[in-house]
Design an enzyme around this catalytic site. Sequence first.
Site, short mmCIF file in Angstrom:
data_model
loop_
_atom_site.label_atom_id
_atom_site.label_comp_id
_atom_site.label_asym_id
_atom_site.label_seq_id
_atom_site.Cartn_x
_atom_site.Cartn_y
_atom_site.Cartn_z
N PHE A 85 0.67 -1.42 0.10
CA PHE A 85 0.02 0.09 0.07
C PHE A 85 0.85 1.21 0.13
O PHE A 85 0.46 2.28 -0.22
CB PHE A 85 -0.90 -0.03 1.04
CG PHE A 85 -0.19 0.50 2.60
CD1 PHE A 85 -0.12 2.11 2.85
CD2 PHE A 85 0.35 -0.53 3.46
CE1 PHE A 85 0.63 2.33 3.83
CE2 PHE A 85 0.81 -0.08 4.32
CZ PHE A 85 1.12 1.44 4.58
N LYS A 139 -1.26 -7.37 -9.22
CA LYS A 139 -2.32 -7.29 -8.00
C LYS A 139 -1.80 -6.43 -7.14
O LYS A 139 -0.89 -6.54 -6.14
CB LYS A 139 -2.17 -8.60 -7.43
CG LYS A 139 -3.50 -9.24 -6.63
CD LYS A 139 -3.88 -8.52 -5.55
CE LYS A 139 -3.05 -8.46 -4.18
NZ LYS A 139 -3.49 -7.33 -3.29
N GLU A 197 -5.10 -3.73 -1.77
CA GLU A 197 -6.39 -3.40 -1.85
C GLU A 197 -6.79 -2.24 -1.07
O GLU A 197 -7.88 -1.86 -1.11
CB GLU A 197 -7.37 -4.61 -1.18
CG GLU A 197 -6.77 -4.99 0.29
CD GLU A 197 -5.61 -5.87 0.23
OE1 GLU A 197 -4.72 -5.85 -0.49
OE2 GLU A 197 -5.63 -7.06 1.16
N SER A 248 5.25 -6.98 3.32
CA SER A 248 5.90 -7.02 4.75
C SER A 248 6.89 -8.43 4.76
O SER A 248 6.37 -9.53 3.70
CB SER A 248 4.84 -7.16 5.77
OG SER A 248 4.14 -8.23 5.38
N CYS A 286 9.79 1.86 3.29
CA CYS A 286 10.54 0.72 3.78
C CYS A 286 12.19 1.25 3.97
O CYS A 286 12.88 0.66 4.35
CB CYS A 286 10.44 -0.19 2.80
SG CYS A 286 11.41 0.34 1.22
P1 NAD Z 1 1.64 -6.56 3.17
O1 NAD Z 1 2.61 -7.68 3.19
O2 NAD Z 1 0.41 -6.65 4.27
O3 NAD Z 1 0.89 -6.51 1.63
C1 NAD Z 1 1.64 -6.65 0.64
C2 NAD Z 1 0.88 -7.30 -0.52
O4 NAD Z 1 0.46 -8.63 -0.27
C3 NAD Z 1 -0.61 -6.72 -0.87
O5 NAD Z 1 -0.80 -6.55 -2.05
C4 NAD Z 1 -1.49 -7.54 0.00
O6 NAD Z 1 -2.73 -7.53 -0.59
C5 NAD Z 1 -0.94 -9.01 0.01
N1 NAD Z 1 -1.02 -9.82 1.04
C6 NAD Z 1 -1.45 -9.22 2.50
N2 NAD Z 1 -1.53 -10.51 3.38
C7 NAD Z 1 -1.38 -11.40 2.45
C8 NAD Z 1 -1.70 -12.87 2.53
N3 NAD Z 1 -1.96 -13.33 4.01
N4 NAD Z 1 -1.48 -13.63 1.74
C9 NAD Z 1 -1.29 -13.22 0.44
N5 NAD Z 1 -1.23 -12.26 0.09
C10 NAD Z 1 -1.29 -11.33 1.14
O7 NAD Z 1 2.32 -5.17 3.21
P2 NAD Z 1 1.62 -3.78 3.39
O8 NAD Z 1 1.27 -3.42 4.72
O9 NAD Z 1 0.92 -3.33 2.21
O10 NAD Z 1 3.17 -2.88 2.88
C11 NAD Z 1 4.04 -2.51 4.16
C12 NAD Z 1 5.27 -3.28 4.09
O11 NAD Z 1 5.82 -3.35 2.76
C13 NAD Z 1 6.38 -2.90 5.15
O12 NAD Z 1 6.71 -4.04 5.76
C14 NAD Z 1 7.58 -2.36 4.25
O13 NAD Z 1 8.60 -2.60 4.80
C15 NAD Z 1 7.38 -3.34 3.01
N6 NAD Z 1 8.07 -2.67 1.79
C16 NAD Z 1 9.13 -3.02 1.13
C17 NAD Z 1 9.74 -2.62 0.29
C18 NAD Z 1 11.03 -3.03 -0.14
O14 NAD Z 1 11.40 -2.84 -1.12
N7 NAD Z 1 11.75 -3.81 0.54
C19 NAD Z 1 9.11 -1.45 -0.34
C20 NAD Z 1 8.01 -0.94 0.24
C21 NAD Z 1 7.39 -1.71 1.29
#
Ligand code: NAD
Length: 499
Positions: A149, A173, A176, A226, A281
């Site tokens: 997000f 994808k 959401e 994450s 991040c």
């Molecule tokens: P998230 O892991 O909750 O979601 C990321 C994606 O995974 C979304 O599209 C979501 O719909 C999907 N998702 C969520 N739960 C899921 C599940 N149980 N099974 C399958 N798919 C699932 O992350 P977020 O809260 O949207 O973003 C923040 C996180 O992203 C932070 O941890 C941040 O550090 C990380 N991030 C990392 C980088 C990098 O390049 N390392 C860059 C940006 C953000």
Amino acid sequence: MKQIGHWINGALVAGNSGRTADVFNPATGEVQAKVALASKAELDAAVADAAEAQIKWGATNPQRRARVMMELVRLINRDMDKLAEALSSEHGKTFPDAKGDIQRGLEVIEFCIGAPHLLKGEFTDSAGPGIDMYSLRQPVGVAAGITPFNFPAMIPLWKMGPALAAGNAFILKPSERDPSVPLMLAALCKEAGLPDGVLQVINGDKEAVDAILDNDTIQAIGFVGSTPIAQYIYGRGCANGKRVQCFGGAKNHMIIMPDADMDLAADALVGAGYGAAGERCMAISVAVPVGDKTADALIERLIPRIEKLKVGPWTAGNDVDYGPVVTAAAKANILRLVQTGVDQGAKLVVDGRDFSLQGYEDGFFVGPHLFDNVTPDMDIYKHEIFGPVLSTVRTQSYEEALKLAMDHEYGNGTAIFTRDGDTARDFANRINVGMIGINVPIPVPLAYHTFGGWKKSVFGDLNQHGPDAFRFYTRTKTVTARWPSGIKEGSAFNFKAMD
Ligand code: NAD
């Protein structure tokens, strides 16, 4: 209520799974739209159409594909304000920060204009008698991206740009929680000349993600989010035989040496710690001053700067330093972790717990927090908070500070502030982190370098954007060719040197 669907075969379509999720206005706490959550059947149908569309797109010459990227750059610039408004209203970040989000994605599309050069392959003339050998870089076919997000424009563009320019069809994808901007970008891709079906944007949650992981046609998956989800996607995707790269969470340390310019360091920490409400991040979440004198001088400078921060809705324009966090759940999690910090004995020097904004009492705003005397065993040190919370861990030597950062499980970014070139050089060489800043707090590499962390911040091989992205979204094929020239060798039963 506004309904948000998918982008399939060049048009917006409503979802038919019967499942939706709320999309909030984080500044007011109101639900502003419902986003469709795709079923496995919807995902699989979109992938089948993408595979069909990819055949012609993959055979289109690279320069023509690059021209689509060139036009996309123009269109994103044309619609910059419209995109930034949609982005801020769903994510909550300030308007200038939303433009920055789009701009850093746009730079990767600019880089993709040079794709023909990166796709050229290799050729060896006369590798053996009458034999030429050449390596081709071919698209993998259908690739997919699952994005977080916190950068709803930048990361989708990082994923789709190289994948499309390399001749793949791409299934995006997005998160959401802020799904509108990716759909707007898909419409711009069509306007730029991308054939229908080559880019499909499927909104959804775990069901859609699992369908991507299990779909046999999808060959490569790029994930950002994450760490627990990154690890899950990497495991299941690899088990299904796909090429997978997953970028996960972070806990970025900034080391402040006694010889650092303290005002510069304090300014940098405030921007890197609290910008975008800490939802980056590459945010700095741990300040590591070396020596108590350095720590005292730093804290003394940080407090007035933090107390002056202006927190508010994106509609307040340039008067706001950062906005709300993305959801009520994110806010509750941040405040829960802050409480563990207090309970476990850290000193809360700036306390944002009672922050409230008149007229926006139901918004997801979190006041800035600064902790001193944090120790490595505390939850606020171990976990990614992803909010406006900066922890200070005092150390007594450079070696202790270096070891602290190296022992943390995350290794996305880090920075050192010093006037000493020797120390800076040693730090850059020895630290086990992917992106290093020297007197630069958020060292995000430009589009033509690559982006990626180490340790639990990444699963898989190759980085995002830059030349690595083209390696990830292509497969190498090596051809050994001999055209009949009257040479007669008979059958060969053993490997042998060509010369
Ligand atoms: P998230 O892991 O909750 O979601 C990321 C994606 O995974 C979304 O599209 C979501 O719909 C999907 N998702 C969520 N739960 C899921 C599940 N149980 N099974 C399958 N798919 C699932 O992350 P977020 O809260 O949207 O973003 C923040 C996180 O992203 C932070 O941890 C941040 O550090 C990380 N991030 C990392 C980088 C990098 O390049 N390392 C860059 C940006 C953000």
